[in-house]
Design a protein around this motif. Sequence first.
Motif, PDB file in Angstrom:
ATOM      1  N   ARG A 136      59.658  71.210  69.461  1.00  0.00           N
ATOM      2  CA  ARG A 136      59.080  69.869  69.298  1.00  0.00           C
ATOM      3  C   ARG A 136      59.073  69.457  67.833  1.00  0.00           C
ATOM      4  O   ARG A 136      59.376  68.308  67.488  1.00  0.00           O
ATOM      5  N   PHE A 137      58.752  70.385  66.952  1.00  0.00           N
ATOM      6  CA  PHE A 137      58.748  70.092  65.524  1.00  0.00           C
ATOM      7  C   PHE A 137      60.161  69.899  64.984  1.00  0.00           C
ATOM      8  O   PHE A 137      60.440  68.979  64.204  1.00  0.00           O
ATOM      9  N   LEU A 138      61.075  70.755  65.407  1.00  0.00           N
ATOM     10  CA  LEU A 138      62.431  70.729  64.860  1.00  0.00           C
ATOM     11  C   LEU A 138      63.225  69.493  65.269  1.00  0.00           C
ATOM     12  O   LEU A 138      64.231  69.165  64.632  1.00  0.00           O
ATOM     13  N   THR A 139      62.793  68.802  66.316  1.00  0.00           N
ATOM     14  CA  THR A 139      63.486  67.564  66.690  1.00  0.00           C
ATOM     15  C   THR A 139      63.422  66.541  65.565  1.00  0.00           C
ATOM     16  O   THR A 139      64.262  65.639  65.500  1.00  0.00           O
ATOM     17  N   GLY A 143      71.956  67.704  65.552  1.00  0.00           N
ATOM     18  CA  GLY A 143      72.764  67.847  66.752  1.00  0.00           C
ATOM     19  C   GLY A 143      72.938  69.264  67.250  1.00  0.00           C
ATOM     20  O   GLY A 143      73.537  69.486  68.312  1.00  0.00           O
ATOM     21  N   LYS A 144      72.401  70.231  66.521  1.00  0.00           N
ATOM     22  CA  LYS A 144      72.563  71.619  66.932  1.00  0.00           C
ATOM     23  C   LYS A 144      71.693  71.911  68.150  1.00  0.00           C
ATOM     24  O   LYS A 144      70.488  71.649  68.163  1.00  0.00           O
ATOM     25  N   ARG A 145      72.313  72.452  69.201  1.00  0.00           N
ATOM     26  CA  ARG A 145      71.595  72.844  70.416  1.00  0.00           C
ATOM     27  C   ARG A 145      71.066  74.259  70.213  1.00  0.00           C
ATOM     28  O   ARG A 145      71.848  75.201  70.087  1.00  0.00           O
ATOM     29  N   VAL A 146      69.748  74.378  70.187  1.00  0.00           N
ATOM     30  CA  VAL A 146      69.123  75.628  69.744  1.00  0.00           C
ATOM     31  C   VAL A 146      68.103  76.119  70.769  1.00  0.00           C
ATOM     32  O   VAL A 146      67.251  75.354  71.240  1.00  0.00           O
ATOM     33  N   PHE A 147      68.196  77.393  71.097  1.00  0.00           N
ATOM     34  CA  PHE A 147      67.192  78.053  71.935  1.00  0.00           C
ATOM     35  C   PHE A 147      65.997  78.388  71.055  1.00  0.00           C
ATOM     36  O   PHE A 147      66.127  79.097  70.055  1.00  0.00           O
ATOM     37  N   THR A 148      64.823  77.880  71.418  1.00  0.00           N
ATOM     38  CA  THR A 148      63.634  78.125  70.604  1.00  0.00           C
ATOM     39  C   THR A 148      62.384  77.979  71.465  1.00  0.00           C
ATOM     40  O   THR A 148      62.472  77.843  72.696  1.00  0.00           O
ATOM     41  N   PHE A 149      61.232  78.014  70.851  1.00  0.00           N
ATOM     42  CA  PHE A 149      59.949  77.930  71.550  1.00  0.00           C
ATOM     43  C   PHE A 149      59.508  76.482  71.698  1.00  0.00           C
ATOM     44  O   PHE A 149      59.932  75.618  70.919  1.00  0.00           O
ATOM     45  N   PRO A 150      58.652  76.191  72.680  1.00  0.00           N
ATOM     46  CA  PRO A 150      58.282  74.793  72.945  1.00  0.00           C
ATOM     47  C   PRO A 150      57.769  74.025  71.738  1.00  0.00           C
ATOM     48  O   PRO A 150      58.306  72.970  71.398  1.00  0.00           O
ATOM     49  N   THR A 151      56.734  74.527  71.078  1.00  0.00           N
ATOM     50  CA  THR A 151      56.161  73.796  69.950  1.00  0.00           C
ATOM     51  C   THR A 151      57.103  73.781  68.749  1.00  0.00           C
ATOM     52  O   THR A 151      57.238  72.767  68.070  1.00  0.00           O
ATOM     53  N   THR A 160      61.050  69.514  52.097  1.00  0.00           N
ATOM     54  CA  THR A 160      60.924  68.377  53.010  1.00  0.00           C
ATOM     55  C   THR A 160      60.406  68.839  54.369  1.00  0.00           C
ATOM     56  O   THR A 160      59.561  68.181  54.990  1.00  0.00           O
ATOM     57  N   VAL A 161      60.906  69.983  54.819  1.00  0.00           N
ATOM     58  CA  VAL A 161      60.482  70.539  56.104  1.00  0.00           C
ATOM     59  C   VAL A 161      59.031  71.012  56.021  1.00  0.00           C
ATOM     60  O   VAL A 161      58.223  70.764  56.929  1.00  0.00           O
ATOM     61  N   GLU A 162      58.685  71.679  54.939  1.00  0.00           N
ATOM     62  CA  GLU A 162      57.315  72.159  54.758  1.00  0.00           C
ATOM     63  C   GLU A 162      56.327  71.002  54.692  1.00  0.00           C
ATOM     64  O   GLU A 162      55.229  71.071  55.268  1.00  0.00           O
ATOM     65  N   ASP A 163      56.689  69.928  54.008  1.00  0.00           N
ATOM     66  CA  ASP A 163      55.809  68.758  53.911  1.00  0.00           C
ATOM     67  C   ASP A 163      55.643  68.092  55.276  1.00  0.00           C
ATOM     68  O   ASP A 163      54.549  67.634  55.627  1.00  0.00           O
ATOM     69  N   GLU A 164      56.716  68.040  56.038  1.00  0.00           N
ATOM     70  CA  GLU A 164      56.654  67.430  57.370  1.00  0.00           C
ATOM     71  C   GLU A 164      55.758  68.247  58.294  1.00  0.00           C
ATOM     72  O   GLU A 164      55.089  67.699  59.165  1.00  0.00           O
ATOM     73  N   PHE A 170      53.953  78.300  65.312  1.00  0.00           N
ATOM     74  CA  PHE A 170      53.404  77.046  64.827  1.00  0.00           C
ATOM     75  C   PHE A 170      53.924  76.882  63.405  1.00  0.00           C
ATOM     76  O   PHE A 170      53.702  77.751  62.556  1.00  0.00           O
ATOM     77  N   PRO A 171      54.663  75.805  63.108  1.00  0.00           N
ATOM     78  CA  PRO A 171      55.421  75.727  61.860  1.00  0.00           C
ATOM     79  C   PRO A 171      54.597  75.949  60.593  1.00  0.00           C
ATOM     80  O   PRO A 171      53.607  75.263  60.365  1.00  0.00           O
ATOM     81  N   PHE A 172      55.017  76.944  59.840  1.00  0.00           N
ATOM     82  CA  PHE A 172      54.463  77.274  58.523  1.00  0.00           C
ATOM     83  C   PHE A 172      52.970  77.634  58.557  1.00  0.00           C
ATOM     84  O   PHE A 172      52.280  77.514  57.545  1.00  0.00           O
ATOM     85  N   ALA A 173      52.503  78.111  59.709  1.00  0.00           N
ATOM     86  CA  ALA A 173      51.098  78.522  59.794  1.00  0.00           C
ATOM     87  C   ALA A 173      50.847  79.808  59.024  1.00  0.00           C
ATOM     88  O   ALA A 173      49.708  80.096  58.650  1.00  0.00           O
ATOM     89  N   CYS A 174      51.891  80.590  58.799  1.00  0.00           N
ATOM     90  CA  CYS A 174      51.721  81.826  58.044  1.00  0.00           C
ATOM     91  C   CYS A 174      52.981  82.112  57.244  1.00  0.00           C
ATOM     92  O   CYS A 174      54.073  81.643  57.579  1.00  0.00           O
ATOM     93  N   ARG A 175      52.825  82.873  56.193  1.00  0.00           N
ATOM     94  CA  ARG A 175      53.949  83.249  55.340  1.00  0.00           C
ATOM     95  C   ARG A 175      54.395  84.678  55.638  1.00  0.00           C
ATOM     96  O   ARG A 175      55.586  84.976  55.611  1.00  0.00           O
TER      97      ARG A 175
END
Length: 352
Positions: A188-191, A177-185, A309-313, A117-122
């Motif tokens: 979803r965020f990285l799109t 445009g990078k095709r990346v293997f990752t986790f569902p959630t 920018t990513v952290e704020d999003e 889950f994006p940035f839920a922990c450091r």
Amino acid sequence: MTLKRRDFLKKAGVGAAAAAGAATLAAPAVHGANKTIKWRMQTYAGPALAEHVIKPAIDAFNKAANGEMEIELYFADQLVPTGELFRAMQNGTIDAVQSDDDSIAAPVDVSVFGGYFPFACRYSLDVPVLFNQYGLNEIWEEAYGEIEGVKWLSAGAWDPCHFATVDPINSLEDLKGKRVFTFPTAGRFLTRFGVVPVTLPWEDIEVAMQTGELDGIAWSGITEDYTVGWADVTNYFLTNNISGAWCGSFFANEDRWNEVPEHLKTLFKLCMDSSHYYRQHWYWGGEAQLRTQGTKMKLTSIPDEEWKTVEDEAMKFWDEIAEQSDRSARVVKILKEYQATMAKAGKPYRYS
């Protein structure tokens, strides 16, 4: 360990024999007072990774159980595709699972918080603190208590989530445009930054990188990249991460769990804790050692001011998830309170 999926399905029964086969497969594991309890357990991890993240704990359990119980361990997609693990466990096809809630498509609202889950922990220690001191244990027990047939057992902190790529990533523009293997959630965020999430069987990732089907991986830290061979098919490692630790869990078929005597339940819980502990030091040390001494991947970084920018999003993403259910809102509230506490505590809990 070399059992093929099609052979497994043949034994389970197909067509007209499916019902009878499934009944046999899912039959109670206890057949008498002196019989060994036998479980089939599948992990999300492939063989090389499983040697670290689960096999030592299961080997220890089998040894300490002294013949009273034996767990047969299977690797990623070996019996059932990872995305079908929850249903297979629920119907008794397999007895236990080690994975994150997100990847196994657990039908609970908190599943989005499993995995990355994006940035839920450091840091990796954030996860056990959140579960044991901030109430996530009780929320997960509540959520899975509403689902028949599955017992959620324990969550632990695993590795951080970084990009490993063929081409260097030095800016957010490079992600587009990078095709990346990752986790569902996580996908979803990285799109939001132009990443194209790709879902493939774990065992196919290395080949997909070599054939150009994938441009990168956002599934682990650098320790796993080296351990499973991905460092051999990628050239660059992005030091910015979208999460400081993965949140993964152990689960069991509820009926199978209820059949286990209390002393063996206690033993299994201790072995889960030993698995969580091993991950804490293996990843923590490995990430630093391979960043400084690894020879297969060059390090790149996106400037802090741009990465903000990513952290704020991510905070906007959190608020959207909070709107999905009351329980999701409670989890997000806890995450925000925890972040504020860590920031206020300062060094070494948070440096910025």
